[in-house]
Design a protein around this motif. Structure first.
Motif, PDB file in Angstrom:
ATOM      1  N   ARG A  51     -39.018  65.381   3.113  1.00 45.70           N
ATOM      2  CA  ARG A  51     -39.904  66.665   3.809  1.00 45.70           C
ATOM      3  C   ARG A  51     -38.994  66.663   4.951  1.00 45.70           C
ATOM      4  NH1 ARG A  51     -44.609  65.059   1.643  1.00 45.70           N
ATOM      5  NH2 ARG A  51     -45.134  66.563   0.214  1.00 45.70           N
ATOM      6  N   ALA A  52     -38.641  65.009   5.730  1.00 46.13           N
ATOM      7  CA  ALA A  52     -38.439  65.536   7.227  1.00 46.13           C
ATOM      8  C   ALA A  52     -36.966  65.872   7.141  1.00 46.13           C
ATOM      9  CB  ALA A  52     -38.711  64.258   7.961  1.00 46.13           C
ATOM     10  N   LEU A  53     -36.290  65.672   5.745  1.00 43.99           N
ATOM     11  CA  LEU A  53     -34.425  65.618   6.283  1.00 43.99           C
ATOM     12  C   LEU A  53     -34.360  67.348   5.752  1.00 43.99           C
ATOM     13  CD1 LEU A  53     -31.872  64.952   5.354  1.00 43.99           C
ATOM     14  CD2 LEU A  53     -32.076  64.608   2.765  1.00 43.99           C
ATOM     15  N   HIS A  54     -35.576  68.021   4.579  1.00 38.31           N
ATOM     16  CA  HIS A  54     -35.006  69.453   4.943  1.00 38.31           C
ATOM     17  C   HIS A  54     -35.645  70.184   5.434  1.00 38.31           C
ATOM     18  CE1 HIS A  54     -34.982  67.393   1.129  1.00 38.31           C
ATOM     19  NE2 HIS A  54     -36.172  67.210   0.614  1.00 38.31           N
TER      20      HIS A  54
ATOM     21  N   LEU B 221     -22.040  72.080   4.201  1.00 41.68           N
ATOM     22  CA  LEU B 221     -23.068  71.275   3.284  1.00 41.68           C
ATOM     23  C   LEU B 221     -24.476  71.691   2.847  1.00 41.68           C
ATOM     24  CD1 LEU B 221     -21.651  67.405   4.918  1.00 41.68           C
ATOM     25  CD2 LEU B 221     -21.160  68.616   2.662  1.00 41.68           C
ATOM     26  N   LEU B 222     -25.068  72.835   3.806  1.00 38.79           N
ATOM     27  CA  LEU B 222     -26.080  72.948   3.943  1.00 38.79           C
ATOM     28  C   LEU B 222     -26.187  74.418   3.872  1.00 38.79           C
ATOM     29  CD1 LEU B 222     -27.706  72.089   7.961  1.00 38.79           C
ATOM     30  CD2 LEU B 222     -27.604  71.004   5.639  1.00 38.79           C
TER      31      LEU B 222
ATOM     32  N   ARG C 110     -25.920  66.392  -0.596  1.00 37.50           N
ATOM     33  CA  ARG C 110     -25.724  67.070  -0.266  1.00 37.50           C
ATOM     34  C   ARG C 110     -26.519  67.458   1.555  1.00 37.50           C
ATOM     35  NH1 ARG C 110     -22.128  71.603  -1.631  1.00 37.50           N
ATOM     36  NH2 ARG C 110     -22.986  72.919   0.007  1.00 37.50           N
ATOM     37  N   GLU C 111     -27.222  67.535   1.555  1.00 39.69           N
ATOM     38  CA  GLU C 111     -28.508  67.364   3.117  1.00 39.69           C
ATOM     39  C   GLU C 111     -27.850  65.923   3.415  1.00 39.69           C
ATOM     40  OE1 GLU C 111     -32.493  68.887   2.309  1.00 39.69           O
ATOM     41  OE2 GLU C 111     -31.715  70.972   2.341  1.00 39.69           O
TER      42      GLU C 111
ATOM     43  N   LEU D 196     -25.044  62.247   8.267  1.00 44.97           N
ATOM     44  CA  LEU D 196     -24.741  61.413   8.059  1.00 44.97           C
ATOM     45  C   LEU D 196     -23.684  61.425   9.348  1.00 44.97           C
ATOM     46  CD1 LEU D 196     -23.762  57.892   7.468  1.00 44.97           C
ATOM     47  CD2 LEU D 196     -22.797  58.819   5.877  1.00 44.97           C
ATOM     48  N   ARG D 197     -23.162  62.670   8.849  1.00 46.32           N
ATOM     49  CA  ARG D 197     -22.173  63.765   9.452  1.00 46.32           C
ATOM     50  C   ARG D 197     -22.485  63.638  10.521  1.00 46.32           C
ATOM     51  NH1 ARG D 197     -17.258  66.015   6.827  1.00 46.32           N
ATOM     52  NH2 ARG D 197     -16.533  65.720   8.828  1.00 46.32           N
TER      53      ARG D 197
END
Length: 419
Positions: free
Chosen positions: A67-70, A199-200, A108-109, A114-115
């Protein structure tokens, strides 16, 4: 002489564009620094989740981490959209471990995380440190005599100044930092934003039917708003101006008949006809201003909003920072949004003061209207907010209203500047 003046004007314009581009790039780098720092923290959380997964603890953290990632990816899309073309979000990704392992959007996220956490963070730090270094080193000759003897001369932590020549040499480091800012900061901002834009965004395999449906609804709203404006203008002309002109015609006919019989009576009728004609002219001016206020073309958005603030019964502060002009229809929408919002403030809020803030950055116009009134505003209550929402939707913009009971009220509108 004319050629020299044209060259000087061209050089001046190039300098202004370079400075503006560098300033916008620094702002973008600093904005990316915030999401990059969060990305680095989230990478740490994901590492802890992966390490503790065999013990079972990490499995409990997976939904929270996803959830934090999205959410962070969504904030980055919004940030990139404010600074340039919109980054279209893909379908809502899963927050369970097994579906997430095979979900292309989540992968992709994670790649972006990481990038951005490793590359975006140092670029964002450069966006903060380079201006500080430029100011510190450039002005070093002004204060080096008052600095402690062992103070490091340059911002890079090398050397100590013992003479005026050393101090002037240090100022060259500041000039170099300024050159880097002017020459490289736009490229640095593009480099920081590139992973997010690549990527997003929704991939070619994503279903964009929801976005197509949203754009279809937006177009329908635009056509409906246009038809509503035409009906409003027709009613204003028919019920107001046309009736005034009919009255003028009747009074002039009566005055012509009275000239031979009673000239004094004719003068009285002519005065009434003149008054009706002046009222018709005033109503025509009101209608024309409601279509596209001439003040926007004469004084720009800042001047037009200052005029609204001067006419507002509630004291209002205007703060406009718009280095670039938007399309005329967008500026007109912003003008009418502020006009309707200030009217609502005066009629319903009981506020003692209001404020309007406008910022134009990266092809987006951000407009905020706040007041210290009683709050409780509802865009479904027929207070004009529904009309504001319809105008904003016609430009594919966004509207957010925060108005808790007791106040304060904050209306935030964002519009694409258009061309």
């Amino acid at each position: 002489m004319a050629v020299t003046g044209m060259r000087a004007e061209g050089v001046r314009g190039l300098a202004v564009r370079t400075v503006r581009a560098a300033g916008g790039a620094l702002a973008e780098l600093v904005g990316g620094l915030g999401t990059a720092a969060q990305a680095l923290a989230l990478l740490s959380l994901l590492a802890v989740t992966a390490l503790t997964a065999p013990l079972g603890v990490g499995l409990l953290l997976v939904p929270l981490a996803l959830r934090a990632l999205h959410a962070l990816a969504g904030r980055e899309r919004e940030r990139l959209g404010r600074r340039g073309p919109e980054v279209i979000a893909p379908d809502r990704p899963p927050v369970r471990l097994r579906p997430a392992l095979t979900d292309p959007t989540t992968r992709r996220e994670l790649h972006w995380l990481l990038r951005h956490g490793t590359l975006g963070l140092p670029l964002g730090l450069l966006g903060v440190l380079l201006p500080l270094s430029a100011v510190r080193d450039t002005t070093f000759p002004l204060y080096w005599r008052f600095a402690p003897k062992d103070l490091t001369a340059t911002s890079v932590g090398y050397g100590t100044a013992h003479s005026w020549a050393d101090a002037c040499a240090v100022s060259m480091f500041g000039v170099g930092s300024l050159a880097v800012i002017l020459g490289l900061s736009p490229a640095m901002a593009r480099l920081q934003a590139a992973p997010g834009r690549r990527l997003l965004a929704a991939g070619p395999d994503q279903d964009l039917s929801l976005r197509v449906a949203e754009l279809t609804a937006t177009r329908a709203a635009a056509l409906d708003a246009h038809a509503t404006e035409l009906r409003r203008i027709e009613r204003a002309l028919h019920d107001g101006t046309q009736n005034r002109l009919v009255s003028v015609t009747v009074l002039l006919g009566a005055a012509r008949r009275q000239v031979a019989r009673d000239p004094s009576r004719a003068d009285e009728i002519l005065e009434r006809a003149q008054s009706a004609a002046e009222q018709a002219l005033a109503e025509l001016r009101t209608v024309s201003r409601s279509i596209l206020p001439p003040v926007l073309g004469d004084r720009g958005l800042a001047g037009a909003l200052s005029g609204l603030a001067a006419e507002s019964p509630v004291p209002c502060r205007i703060d406009v920072d718009a280095p670039e002009r938007c399309a005329a229809s967008v500026e007109a929408t912003a003008y009418f949004v502020v006009a309707e919002a200030l009217t609502n403030v005066a009629r319903h809020s009981g506020a003692r003061r209001a404020a309007v803030t406008v910022r134009v950055r990266g092809g987006r116009l951000a407009l905020t209207v706040t007041d210290d009134g009683r709050g409780g505003a509802d865009d479904g209550g027929g207070s004009g907010l529904t009309g504001i929402r319809r105008r904003v939707a016609a430009h594919d913009g966004t509207l957010r209203l925060t108005s808790p009971v007791g106040g304060p009220t904050c209306l935030e509108v964002e519009l694409p500047c258009g061309t």
